[in-house]
Write an enzyme that holds these catalytic residues in place. Structure first.
Site, PDB file in Angstrom:
ATOM      1  N   GLY A  43      50.901  27.273  96.808  1.00 38.01           N
ATOM      2  CA  GLY A  43      52.348  27.051  96.241  1.00 38.01           C
ATOM      3  C   GLY A  43      53.138  27.609  97.463  1.00 38.01           C
ATOM      4  O   GLY A  43      54.478  27.098  97.541  1.00 38.01           O
ATOM      5  N   GLU A  98      55.001  34.695  98.213  1.00 37.48           N
ATOM      6  CA  GLU A  98      54.529  34.054  97.162  1.00 37.48           C
ATOM      7  C   GLU A  98      55.647  32.946  96.757  1.00 37.48           C
ATOM      8  O   GLU A  98      57.026  33.482  96.921  1.00 37.48           O
ATOM      9  CB  GLU A  98      54.419  34.828  95.934  1.00 37.48           C
ATOM     10  CG  GLU A  98      53.122  35.395  95.461  1.00 37.48           C
ATOM     11  CD  GLU A  98      52.381  34.225  94.935  1.00 37.48           C
ATOM     12  OE1 GLU A  98      52.472  33.079  95.026  1.00 37.48           O
ATOM     13  OE2 GLU A  98      51.352  34.529  94.100  1.00 37.48           O
ATOM     14  N   ASP A  99      55.579  31.851  96.219  1.00 35.97           N
ATOM     15  CA  ASP A  99      56.494  31.018  95.610  1.00 35.97           C
ATOM     16  C   ASP A  99      56.984  31.301  94.481  1.00 35.97           C
ATOM     17  O   ASP A  99      58.178  31.411  94.053  1.00 35.97           O
ATOM     18  CB  ASP A  99      55.803  29.309  95.498  1.00 35.97           C
ATOM     19  CG  ASP A  99      54.534  29.422  94.834  1.00 35.97           C
ATOM     20  OD1 ASP A  99      53.812  30.456  94.681  1.00 35.97           O
ATOM     21  OD2 ASP A  99      54.247  28.335  94.015  1.00 35.97           O
ATOM     22  N   ASP A 102      55.091  34.938  87.774  1.00 39.69           N
ATOM     23  CA  ASP A 102      55.061  34.376  86.226  1.00 39.69           C
ATOM     24  C   ASP A 102      54.723  35.412  85.522  1.00 39.69           C
ATOM     25  O   ASP A 102      55.466  36.254  85.182  1.00 39.69           O
ATOM     26  CB  ASP A 102      54.177  33.178  86.072  1.00 39.69           C
ATOM     27  CG  ASP A 102      54.535  32.314  85.228  1.00 39.69           C
ATOM     28  OD1 ASP A 102      54.688  32.852  84.054  1.00 39.69           O
ATOM     29  OD2 ASP A 102      54.673  31.099  84.998  1.00 39.69           O
ATOM     30  N   LYS A 130      60.148  34.678  87.468  1.00 37.99           N
ATOM     31  CA  LYS A 130      60.394  34.043  86.097  1.00 37.99           C
ATOM     32  C   LYS A 130      60.037  35.308  85.214  1.00 37.99           C
ATOM     33  O   LYS A 130      59.079  35.527  84.652  1.00 37.99           O
ATOM     34  CB  LYS A 130      59.133  32.977  85.837  1.00 37.99           C
ATOM     35  CG  LYS A 130      59.677  31.583  85.781  1.00 37.99           C
ATOM     36  CD  LYS A 130      58.810  31.046  84.821  1.00 37.99           C
ATOM     37  CE  LYS A 130      58.885  29.525  85.183  1.00 37.99           C
ATOM     38  NZ  LYS A 130      58.035  28.574  84.728  1.00 37.99           N
ATOM     39  N   PHE A 151      59.306  24.472  83.239  1.00 35.25           N
ATOM     40  CA  PHE A 151      58.139  24.407  84.385  1.00 35.25           C
ATOM     41  C   PHE A 151      58.788  23.902  85.861  1.00 35.25           C
ATOM     42  O   PHE A 151      59.382  22.855  85.668  1.00 35.25           O
ATOM     43  CB  PHE A 151      57.163  23.136  83.503  1.00 35.25           C
ATOM     44  CG  PHE A 151      55.946  23.333  84.368  1.00 35.25           C
ATOM     45  CD1 PHE A 151      55.832  22.415  85.477  1.00 35.25           C
ATOM     46  CD2 PHE A 151      54.826  24.194  84.015  1.00 35.25           C
ATOM     47  CE1 PHE A 151      54.599  22.520  86.130  1.00 35.25           C
ATOM     48  CE2 PHE A 151      53.837  24.120  84.543  1.00 35.25           C
ATOM     49  CZ  PHE A 151      53.468  23.290  85.580  1.00 35.25           C
ATOM     50  N   ASP A 158      53.625  23.135  92.153  1.00 40.80           N
ATOM     51  CA  ASP A 158      53.009  21.799  91.491  1.00 40.80           C
ATOM     52  C   ASP A 158      52.851  21.917  90.231  1.00 40.80           C
ATOM     53  O   ASP A 158      52.962  22.781  89.564  1.00 40.80           O
ATOM     54  CB  ASP A 158      51.606  21.710  92.109  1.00 40.80           C
ATOM     55  CG  ASP A 158      50.612  22.637  91.505  1.00 40.80           C
ATOM     56  OD1 ASP A 158      51.000  23.769  91.557  1.00 40.80           O
ATOM     57  OD2 ASP A 158      49.499  22.247  91.307  1.00 40.80           O
ATOM     58  N   ARG A 164      54.590  18.643  95.014  1.00 39.33           N
ATOM     59  CA  ARG A 164      54.897  19.792  96.020  1.00 39.33           C
ATOM     60  C   ARG A 164      55.926  19.318  97.031  1.00 39.33           C
ATOM     61  O   ARG A 164      56.393  20.349  97.700  1.00 39.33           O
ATOM     62  CB  ARG A 164      53.436  20.287  96.600  1.00 39.33           C
ATOM     63  CG  ARG A 164      52.412  21.073  95.784  1.00 39.33           C
ATOM     64  CD  ARG A 164      51.377  21.665  96.704  1.00 39.33           C
ATOM     65  NE  ARG A 164      50.403  21.867  95.702  1.00 39.33           N
ATOM     66  CZ  ARG A 164      50.015  22.982  95.066  1.00 39.33           C
ATOM     67  NH1 ARG A 164      50.771  24.091  95.002  1.00 39.33           N
ATOM     68  NH2 ARG A 164      48.784  23.241  94.442  1.00 39.33           N
TER      69      ARG A 164
HETATM   70  C1  PRP Z   1      50.989  30.008  91.067  1.00 35.09           C
HETATM   71  C2  PRP Z   1      51.753  30.961  92.054  1.00 35.09           C
HETATM   72  C3  PRP Z   1      51.121  32.288  92.116  1.00 35.09           C
HETATM   73  C4  PRP Z   1      50.876  32.332  90.553  1.00 35.09           C
HETATM   74  C5  PRP Z   1      52.036  32.986  89.771  1.00 35.09           C
HETATM   75  O1  PRP Z   1      49.917  29.806  91.567  1.00 35.09           O
HETATM   76  O2  PRP Z   1      51.661  30.413  93.476  1.00 35.09           O
HETATM   77  O3  PRP Z   1      50.234  32.580  92.820  1.00 35.09           O
HETATM   78  O4  PRP Z   1      50.813  31.029  90.012  1.00 35.09           O
HETATM   79  O5  PRP Z   1      51.622  33.205  88.463  1.00 35.09           O
HETATM   80  P1  PRP Z   1      51.196  34.601  87.581  1.00 35.09           P
HETATM   81  O6  PRP Z   1      52.380  35.271  88.027  1.00 35.09           O
HETATM   82  O7  PRP Z   1      51.193  34.142  86.346  1.00 35.09           O
HETATM   83  O8  PRP Z   1      49.706  35.068  88.224  1.00 35.09           O
HETATM   84  P2  PRP Z   1      48.805  28.498  90.986  1.00 35.09           P
HETATM   85  O9  PRP Z   1      47.991  29.194  90.385  1.00 35.09           O
HETATM   86  O10 PRP Z   1      49.593  27.802  90.469  1.00 35.09           O
HETATM   87  O11 PRP Z   1      48.272  28.093  92.132  1.00 35.09           O
HETATM   88  P3  PRP Z   1      48.917  27.037  93.518  1.00 35.09           P
HETATM   89  O12 PRP Z   1      49.793  28.095  94.247  1.00 35.09           O
HETATM   90  O13 PRP Z   1      47.426  26.478  94.357  1.00 35.09           O
HETATM   91  O14 PRP Z   1      49.524  25.897  92.977  1.00 35.09           O
END
Ligand code: PRP
Length: 178
Positions: A43, A98-99, A102, A130, A151, A158, A164
């Site tokens: 991300g 980080e993007d 959550d 978030k 979302f 994504d 993306r």
């Molecule tokens: C997303 C985002 C973080 C993580 C955050 O990655 O890039 O790494 O989720 O979530 P959390 O705080 O609940 O742990 P994702 O698993 O969607 O993978 P991606 O970056 O490859 O899309």
């Protein structure tokens, strides 16, 4: 693709302005040092590309993989980290990029692993926070935007690997992913 978006949350312009400011702030905070920007794939790749171009310093960039969602939309709670054993961050000023944060589980797990590798310093820079979804406390040093619990897709984020490439961040219509 655009018709799957119910609302634009952060426009291209808003993102550009905020990312520029974050980059400039990092440049000031790390003045005289050579930070190692550590992107969490996938991300982060769009954010990283823009952010680092506003850091007016020597800096290095590396990436690791982490994934918590698989192809679904709800965190599985299980965090998969790629191989970080070759990172060689001992004594370095590391900034994790980080993007989105959550539940916080990914960052917590990553942070703990990185600290064992004895960096000189470790800070976190996340484009979206978030907060309302947090399951575990994790300190974020640089935040782009706080974000509602919808979302989010676009600008690197994504849903099942799609969206993306949207240039802005939007809310995905629930009927698309339910
Ligand atoms: C997303 C985002 C973080 C993580 C955050 O990655 O890039 O790494 O989720 O979530 P959390 O705080 O609940 O742990 P994702 O698993 O969607 O993978 P991606 O970056 O490859 O899309």
């Amino acid at each position: 693709m655009e018709r799957d978006i119910s609302e634009v949350l952060f426009t291209e312009e808003m993102i550009r302005e905020r990312v520029t400011r974050l980059g400039m702030q990092l440049g000031r905070d790390y003045d005289g040092r050579t930070p190692l920007l550590l992107g969490v794939l996938k991300g982060c790749f769009v954010f990283m590309a823009d952010l680092m171009r506003h850091i007016d310093l020597y800096c290095e960039v590396r990436f690791i993989t982490a994934s918590s969602y698989g192809s679904g939309t709800v965190s599985s709670g299980g965090v998969r980290l790629g191989d970080i054993s070759q990172l060689d961050i001992e004594g370095r000023d590391v900034v994790v990029v980080e993007d989105i944060v959550d539940s916080g589980l990914t960052l917590k797990r990553l942070r703990d692993c990185l600290l064992e590798m004895r960096p000189a310093s470790l800070r976190i820079c996340a484009l979206l926070d978030k907060k309302s979804r947090r399951e575990i406390e994790v300190e974020i040093d640089y935040i782009g935007f706080e974000c509602r619990d919808v979302f989010c897709v676009g600008y690197g984020l994504d849903c099942a690997e799609r969206y993306r490439n949207l240039p802005y961040i939007g809310a995905l219509r629930p009927e698309v992913y339910i």
